[in-house]
Each structure stands twice: as C-alpha cells, then as structure tokens.
Design a protein around this motif. Structure first.
Motif, PDB file in Angstrom:
ATOM      1  N   GLY A  80     -13.780   8.171 -11.115  1.00 44.11           N
ATOM      2  CA  GLY A  80     -14.033   6.786 -11.760  1.00 44.11           C
ATOM      3  C   GLY A  80     -13.936   5.888 -10.902  1.00 44.11           C
ATOM      4  N   SER A  81     -13.317   4.816 -11.406  1.00 41.60           N
ATOM      5  CA  SER A  81     -13.713   3.332 -10.451  1.00 41.60           C
ATOM      6  C   SER A  81     -12.400   3.236  -9.517  1.00 41.60           C
ATOM      7  CB  SER A  81     -13.577   2.275 -11.410  1.00 41.60           C
ATOM      8  OG  SER A  81     -12.207   2.168 -12.165  1.00 41.60           O
ATOM      9  N   GLN A  82     -12.606   2.612  -8.390  1.00 43.58           N
ATOM     10  CA  GLN A  82     -11.970   2.431  -7.356  1.00 43.58           C
ATOM     11  C   GLN A  82     -10.594   1.628  -7.858  1.00 43.58           C
ATOM     12  OE1 GLN A  82     -13.412   0.309  -3.993  1.00 43.58           O
ATOM     13  NE2 GLN A  82     -12.008   1.070  -2.647  1.00 43.58           N
ATOM     14  N   PHE A  83      -9.406   2.149  -7.316  1.00 42.40           N
ATOM     15  CA  PHE A  83      -8.060   1.336  -7.606  1.00 42.40           C
ATOM     16  C   PHE A  83      -8.082  -0.070  -6.715  1.00 42.40           C
ATOM     17  CE2 PHE A  83      -3.676   0.943  -7.441  1.00 42.40           C
ATOM     18  CZ  PHE A  83      -3.262   1.091  -8.536  1.00 42.40           C
TER      19      PHE A  83
ATOM     20  N   ALA B 263       2.891  -4.042  -0.553  1.00 41.89           N
ATOM     21  CA  ALA B 263       4.135  -4.121  -0.007  1.00 41.89           C
ATOM     22  C   ALA B 263       5.234  -2.886  -0.356  1.00 41.89           C
ATOM     23  CB  ALA B 263       4.683  -5.355  -0.326  1.00 41.89           C
ATOM     24  N   MET B 264       4.805  -2.536  -1.685  1.00 42.10           N
ATOM     25  CA  MET B 264       5.884  -1.503  -2.501  1.00 42.10           C
ATOM     26  C   MET B 264       5.394  -0.270  -1.744  1.00 42.10           C
ATOM     27  SD  MET B 264       6.410  -0.799  -6.417  1.00 42.10           S
ATOM     28  CE  MET B 264       7.726   0.471  -6.877  1.00 42.10           C
ATOM     29  N   LEU B 265       4.112   0.300  -1.492  1.00 40.21           N
ATOM     30  CA  LEU B 265       3.695   1.316  -1.001  1.00 40.21           C
ATOM     31  C   LEU B 265       4.167   1.657   0.446  1.00 40.21           C
ATOM     32  CD1 LEU B 265       0.238   3.137  -1.011  1.00 40.21           C
ATOM     33  CD2 LEU B 265       1.115   2.300   1.284  1.00 40.21           C
ATOM     34  N   LEU B 266       4.391   0.585   1.241  1.00 42.71           N
ATOM     35  CA  LEU B 266       4.773   0.601   2.281  1.00 42.71           C
ATOM     36  C   LEU B 266       6.363   1.049   2.562  1.00 42.71           C
ATOM     37  CD1 LEU B 266       2.809  -1.995   4.536  1.00 42.71           C
ATOM     38  CD2 LEU B 266       2.643   0.543   5.035  1.00 42.71           C
ATOM     39  N   ASP B 267       7.009   0.201   1.621  1.00 43.08           N
ATOM     40  CA  ASP B 267       8.693   0.418   1.178  1.00 43.08           C
ATOM     41  C   ASP B 267       8.899   1.819   1.110  1.00 43.08           C
ATOM     42  OD1 ASP B 267       9.199  -2.229   2.173  1.00 43.08           O
ATOM     43  OD2 ASP B 267       9.132  -2.961   0.097  1.00 43.08           O
ATOM     44  N   ILE B 268       7.972   2.413   0.202  1.00 43.56           N
ATOM     45  CA  ILE B 268       8.183   3.674  -0.222  1.00 43.56           C
ATOM     46  C   ILE B 268       7.787   4.832   0.952  1.00 43.56           C
ATOM     47  CG2 ILE B 268       7.660   5.429  -1.834  1.00 43.56           C
ATOM     48  CD1 ILE B 268       7.153   3.413  -4.105  1.00 43.56           C
ATOM     49  N   LEU B 269       6.875   4.631   1.558  1.00 45.72           N
ATOM     50  CA  LEU B 269       6.551   5.397   2.468  1.00 45.72           C
ATOM     51  C   LEU B 269       7.313   5.315   3.557  1.00 45.72           C
ATOM     52  CD1 LEU B 269       2.587   5.514   2.614  1.00 45.72           C
ATOM     53  CD2 LEU B 269       4.192   7.062   1.565  1.00 45.72           C
ATOM     54  N   GLU B 270       7.838   3.989   4.084  1.00 41.36           N
ATOM     55  CA  GLU B 270       8.923   4.147   5.262  1.00 41.36           C
ATOM     56  C   GLU B 270      10.084   4.619   4.805  1.00 41.36           C
ATOM     57  OE1 GLU B 270      11.208   0.466   7.589  1.00 41.36           O
ATOM     58  OE2 GLU B 270      10.412   0.290   5.731  1.00 41.36           O
ATOM     59  N   ASP B 271      10.579   4.553   3.545  1.00 44.10           N
ATOM     60  CA  ASP B 271      11.983   5.419   3.057  1.00 44.10           C
ATOM     61  C   ASP B 271      11.642   6.894   3.086  1.00 44.10           C
ATOM     62  OD1 ASP B 271      14.303   5.518   1.944  1.00 44.10           O
ATOM     63  OD2 ASP B 271      13.334   6.306   0.261  1.00 44.10           O
TER      64      ASP B 271
ATOM     65  N   SER C 172       5.732  12.784  -1.429  1.00 49.93           N
ATOM     66  CA  SER C 172       5.807  11.372  -1.509  1.00 49.93           C
ATOM     67  C   SER C 172       4.768  10.404  -1.842  1.00 49.93           C
ATOM     68  CB  SER C 172       5.578  11.203   0.305  1.00 49.93           C
ATOM     69  OG  SER C 172       6.731  12.102   0.885  1.00 49.93           O
ATOM     70  N   PHE C 173       3.531  10.919  -1.784  1.00 50.84           N
ATOM     71  CA  PHE C 173       2.410  10.345  -2.667  1.00 50.84           C
ATOM     72  C   PHE C 173       2.478  10.255  -4.006  1.00 50.84           C
ATOM     73  CE2 PHE C 173       0.036  11.757   1.273  1.00 50.84           C
ATOM     74  CZ  PHE C 173      -0.030  10.526   1.928  1.00 50.84           C
ATOM     75  N   ALA C 174       3.186  11.376  -4.629  1.00 46.87           N
ATOM     76  CA  ALA C 174       3.535  11.453  -6.184  1.00 46.87           C
ATOM     77  C   ALA C 174       4.357  10.320  -6.287  1.00 46.87           C
ATOM     78  CB  ALA C 174       4.035  12.783  -6.447  1.00 46.87           C
ATOM     79  N   ARG C 175       5.467  10.026  -5.624  1.00 48.82           N
ATOM     80  CA  ARG C 175       6.531   9.135  -5.794  1.00 48.82           C
ATOM     81  C   ARG C 175       5.987   7.795  -5.562  1.00 48.82           C
ATOM     82  NH1 ARG C 175      11.570   7.235  -1.644  1.00 48.82           N
ATOM     83  NH2 ARG C 175      11.939   5.173  -2.758  1.00 48.82           N
ATOM     84  N   VAL C 176       4.910   7.388  -4.806  1.00 52.07           N
ATOM     85  CA  VAL C 176       4.277   6.187  -4.980  1.00 52.07           C
ATOM     86  C   VAL C 176       3.506   5.885  -6.190  1.00 52.07           C
ATOM     87  CG1 VAL C 176       2.476   4.791  -3.571  1.00 52.07           C
ATOM     88  CG2 VAL C 176       4.267   6.126  -2.500  1.00 52.07           C
ATOM     89  N   ALA C 177       2.912   6.950  -6.317  1.00 52.37           N
ATOM     90  CA  ALA C 177       2.142   6.677  -7.696  1.00 52.37           C
ATOM     91  C   ALA C 177       2.853   6.504  -9.056  1.00 52.37           C
ATOM     92  CB  ALA C 177       1.063   7.901  -8.024  1.00 52.37           C
ATOM     93  N   LYS C 178       3.977   7.197  -9.066  1.00 51.32           N
ATOM     94  CA  LYS C 178       4.842   6.829 -10.054  1.00 51.32           C
ATOM     95  C   LYS C 178       5.450   5.708 -10.199  1.00 51.32           C
ATOM     96  CE  LYS C 178       8.701   8.929 -12.466  1.00 51.32           C
ATOM     97  NZ  LYS C 178      10.001  10.043 -12.165  1.00 51.32           N
TER      98      LYS C 178
ATOM     99  N   PRO D 158      -1.665   9.891  -7.116  1.00 52.12           N
ATOM    100  CA  PRO D 158      -1.347  10.539  -5.824  1.00 52.12           C
ATOM    101  C   PRO D 158      -2.539  10.119  -4.738  1.00 52.12           C
ATOM    102  CG  PRO D 158      -0.266  11.888  -7.211  1.00 52.12           C
ATOM    103  CD  PRO D 158      -1.121  10.985  -8.163  1.00 52.12           C
ATOM    104  N   GLU D 159      -3.634  10.484  -5.242  1.00 47.61           N
ATOM    105  CA  GLU D 159      -5.093  10.163  -4.461  1.00 47.61           C
ATOM    106  C   GLU D 159      -5.130   8.701  -4.077  1.00 47.61           C
ATOM    107  OE1 GLU D 159      -9.895  11.417  -4.392  1.00 47.61           O
ATOM    108  OE2 GLU D 159      -8.530  11.632  -6.223  1.00 47.61           O
ATOM    109  N   HIS D 160      -4.764   7.714  -4.930  1.00 49.84           N
ATOM    110  CA  HIS D 160      -5.190   6.321  -4.720  1.00 49.84           C
ATOM    111  C   HIS D 160      -4.027   6.006  -3.563  1.00 49.84           C
ATOM    112  CE1 HIS D 160      -6.330   5.924  -9.173  1.00 49.84           C
ATOM    113  NE2 HIS D 160      -7.461   6.197  -8.438  1.00 49.84           N
TER     114      HIS D 160
END
Length: 537
Positions: A292-295, A303-311, A327-333, A345-347
């Motif tokens: 599909g199209s690019q996210f 900012a939220m992605l970096l916060d979650i991955l840092e955690d 970890s990627f599943a948590r970001v996506a959710k 998660p791929e995004h």
C-alpha cells in the motif's frame, strides 16, 4: 550416439551435472539448506575433523589464487547479446554488464547483530556484484553489514584502490536505488519497470519503453545470483565459521562459479534458474503492491516513536543492537490509538532505518575537519566560511549545522551503536590493504573486538596508537587462551592416550577467540609431541 560437447568439461562441472540429474526429482520442492559443519564433512569423507579443517583453509586460499585467471573485467566490445538484438542495439551498445546487491546469511556475535539486520529475515551480509552478460562475475565486494543501503556499498566499491573499475564511456545497468552516476545507468523512477508489469499492458511512452528494455537486460544480475545460490547451497545454510571466513567463502564461490561457466556453458542449472528468477520477480511485485501507500510520520509521531524505543532499550528489549518484534508492535499500537491512524510494525521498523541514516549523517559531519560540537546545546558548530563551503557541497545537511539537533540523546540510545560501517567488507586483491579484519591469514580476536568497538571513531586516532593497542591486546589475548587451554588439559589428564579428534573438538570450542588462533594452537600441540604430552599431563 550423442554428440560430444564442444567445450572440455572439468571434473568439478561433471560432478555438478551428476548431482543435478539426481536432484531433478526433487526440483519442485527443493530441500531447505541444513547447517553445515566440519564434523559432517569428516563423516562423509572418512577423515578426522582436524584434517577437514586444515585442508578447508588450504583449499580456500588456493581458490583465491585462481581469481586472477577466471575473474576478468569485460572488454570494450559490444556483447553479442546486445549487438544481435534490435531491442538493445544501438541503444545499449556501451553497456558492459549489470550491477546489484544480494543478501547472504551471516552468523555474527550478538553484540553486533543489529548492524547485520536489514529488510531480510535474520542477519545477513550485503554482497555487491557486477556481472557480464555471460553470467560471469567481474567484481564482487562481500562483507558489508545487511543494514547497509546498496548505494552506500557501491560508493565504497568505487572508491577502493583496487575496487570496481568502469572503463571510460562504458556503464553497468543498476536499479533505481543507485541513481544515475558516471558508469551506472538506472531506470526512470515512478515509471513501470518490471517485465510482468508489461505482460498485459504494452509500453505507452518512451520512458516505459526504455524501462522495459532496461529491465530485460538487467535480469542478467538476478539470474547470476540465482545460479550462484542454487549451485552453492552453502550460501543459504546457517554459517558456523567466523565471519571473516564467511566473507571469503562468498568470494571463493564466485571464483568457482566463473570457472564452471567457462568450461561448461551448457550447465542445466543455468536454464532452470531463468524460470525461477521470473517467478521470484512476480512475487516481489505482488508483495510491493500489498504494502500500500507510504505511512506519513508527523513530528509528534516521531517524538512518540523515539520515546517508546528509548524506553524499550532501557528495559533491555534491544539485546543485539536491534529491537525485538514486540517493541515495534508496541510502537504501532500506541501510535494507532493516540493519533487514530493505521500504523503497523513494519512502519515503525522503516522509520527506524530513517533515523539510522540521520544519525550516520550527523556523525559524518562531526568527524569532518573544521566542525566542533557543543554538548550542552547538542549542536554542530562551525565558522561562516566552513558553513558556506559545506552547505554548497551538501545542501541537504544545512539543517544539522549551528542548530540544536532535536532528540540527539534519544537517538544516541536508540541507534547510536547500530550503524553499518563496512569494517568487514572484502574483495579480491584486498589481502594486504583496506581492512585487516578479514585478511586471508586471519588475525587475533582482539583486533576484531577493537574494530567493532572503535569503528565510529577510528578516523580520529593515529595509526601508531592503534598498532600499540593491538600489540598489548594480542599479548593479553594469548595469555587468556593459554589459561583456557590449561583447563582443557586438566580435563584430558586422566583419559589415557590422547585422541586427536577429541583434542580438536575441545580446543576449537573454546569461546572468545578467533577460529584461526585456535586452529594454530591445535596445530602446535599436534606437531610438538612432547609439548602435547606435557599439555595432557
């Protein structure tokens, strides 16, 4: 009676043909490559493990010596496949081959696995190859980490002293990822390209017609990779030797491939692979359509992605410089719920690759002469003259100069030690230059550790300092191996006569040392019988 082949067939090629005839019944369901180890080979050839290991190294080095005879740059003549085809001639008369990258399975220490995880499953090495229309490799650069982009590997190959040489006025066909540059001709972007896309809808304009012919010629490189991997199943199996040896094995397989093609051009595996390549290309196209199209990432999302991955990193969910799937599943959710979008998660994984690229750019600028660093403001500093000169050469890097770099500390935690460096990349003719990590004669594990740890700062250290550091580390390393070998000796002390195979297994399973170092220690114990007796008690 069947006619005799017009070309002499070598024992290697004949053996391979025999294997192909036996394997035809299983063609529809090819076996999954199983892990290979020296003990399996020892059982098959009825020799000791030590003998197999010793002659494996001997043969590997001898194969390298053949590259000067079977790996040759293409000449300046137009290839018959182009000259005799109206679709390609005279439009591609200066084309000498195709170039692309492929991923080969790699086994590396857990602390650097993040560098080797790219878009493919598991850890891989990115192998760049240039191939002629005879399906012969004319240049191969192996050993780049799987996370490295193909264009970065190509840039390394072009700038090596004994790297890829492209004759003036000639060029290779590359995919859109390389872009157009001197010696590389890429297709039009955002225009139909793959052959299957034209099966029901012929080209409608000049750009589509060019892409169609470009794709028809460039399938040569895909066929070449297909033949190589099908011919040498070891490239698809889980490696068990050191990474330096894994790189050498890839190069050796390319040498043997060229030899077989030269003496047996009618090898059945060549024709079988063509249909498989077409099927794989169609599968890739369907996969791309399904994405599909690019996210689109907004600043709050980033900012939220970096916060979650840092955690996640601080929680220990980044065990090998890459994040666990959860970890990627948590970001996506969490992004999907907060911003009411569909994030998968791929995004998140794709966005992380973009962050890695940004981090690499920042570190590259910092390492350049004339730039400073303000750690309080997290800002790269420079004077006006340096600023103007650099921005003129790199306009897209202006955003990183004399301005606070947002989320710098977070990026340092998330991707700071997870960058592909090309420290292990190796090609024919590099035995005594560029990267000592993968020299044919091997080197101590301390040097490998130093290369892994200090790869990001090696340019700022003097050559003499590194040499002294390696000398000290090597002395320490040999002391460590002596200590561990002593423990093995104690274990063997009361077992009576020494069995060479058992001794070999005990020495080679000692952890923390390079394979070549352990093999040398075993050789010494075997050759010096008195020392061996003392060693065993």
């Amino acid at each position: 009676m069947p006619s005799q082949p017009s070309h002499p067939v070598s024992p290697i090629a004949e053996s391979h043909r025999s294997h192909r005839r036996t394997d035809r019944t299983a063609k529809a369901h090819p076996p999954i490559p199983a892990p290979i180890c020296f003990s399996h080979a020892a059982g098959r050839f009825h020799r000791s493990v030590e003998t197999i290991h010793r002659y494996f190294r001997v043969v590997l080095k001898r194969v390298f010596c053949l590259y000067k005879h079977v790996v040759r740059l293409p000449d300046n003549k137009t290839h018959p496949d182009i000259r005799n085809n109206r679709r390609f001639y005279p439009y591609f008369k200066d084309c000498i081959g195709a170039i692309d990258g492929t991923h080969i399975r790699a086994s590396v220490p857990i602390e650097i696995q993040g560098r080797f995880r790219g878009r493919k499953d598991g850890t891989t090495q990115n192998v760049l190859a240039a191939i002629t229309f005879d399906l012969k490799f004319c240049y191969v650069l192996a050993g780049w980490e799987g996370s490295a982009h193909d264009s970065r590997v190509l840039d390394d190959a072009l700038h090596r002293s004994k790297g890829l040489k492209i004759p003036e006025g000639k060029y290779y066909l590359g995919d859109a990822g390389y872009g157009n540059k001197t010696g590389i001709l890429s297709p039009y972007r955002k225009v139909r390209y793959h052959l299957q896309e034209f099966s029901d809808h012929p080209p409608e304009n000049a750009q589509e017609l060019f892409n169609l012919h470009h794709s028809s010629l460039r399938t040569t490189i895909e066929r070449g990779f297909g033949v190589l991997k099908k011919r040498f199943r070891v490239l698809g199996a889980e490696p068990f030797w050191s990474f330096e040896t894994q790189v050498e094995v890839v190069l050796a397989c390319c040498v043997l491939h060229n030899h077989i093609v030269g003496v047996d051009p009618n090898d059945p595996i060549m024709g079988d692979t063509t249909n498989e390549v077409d099927s794989q290309s169609m599968a890739k196209n369907k996969e791309k359509e399904g994405r599909g199209s690019q996210f689109r990432w907004s600043n709050p999302m980033r900012a939220m992605l970096l916060d979650i991955l840092e955690d996640e990193a601080l929680k220990g969910n980044k065990p090998s410089n890459t994040f666990k799937p959860q970890s990627f599943a948590r970001v996506a959710k969490e992004i999907s719920e907060k911003f009411e979008v569909t994030c998968i998660p791929e995004h998140a994984s794709n966005r992380l690759r973009t962050i890695k690229t940004t981090w690499k750019t920042i570190q590259s600028i910092r390492n350049n002469s004339g730039f400073g660093w303000d750690d309080n403001l997290k800002m790269i500093t420079c004077d006006k003259k340096t600023y103007d000169e650099y921005v003129m050469a790199h306009p897209t890097h202006e955003q990183y100069l004399n301005k606070k770099i947002e989320f710098y500390d977070q990026m340092a935690i998330v991707v700071g030690k997870d960058m592909a460096t090309g420290s292990y990349a190796f090609s024919w003719g590099d035995e005594t230059s560029h990267n000592p990590v993968v020299e044919l004669d091997g080197e101590s594990n301390s040097t490998v550790k130093e290369k892994i740890t200090d790869s990001s700062s090696s340019h700022s250290k003097g050559r003499s300092h590194r040499k002294r550091s390696r000398d000290v580390n090597e002395e320490s390393n040999y002391s460590e191996i002596a200590s561990q070998l002593k423990e093995i000796a104690i274990a063997f002390k009361n077992q009576g006569p020494v069995d060479a195979n058992e001794l070999y297994e005990a020495v080679m399973t000692t952890e923390g040392f390079a394979e070549e170092m352990l093999a040398s220690a075993f050789d010494y114990l075997i050759q010096e019988e008195k020392v061996g007796r003392i060693f065993h008690g």
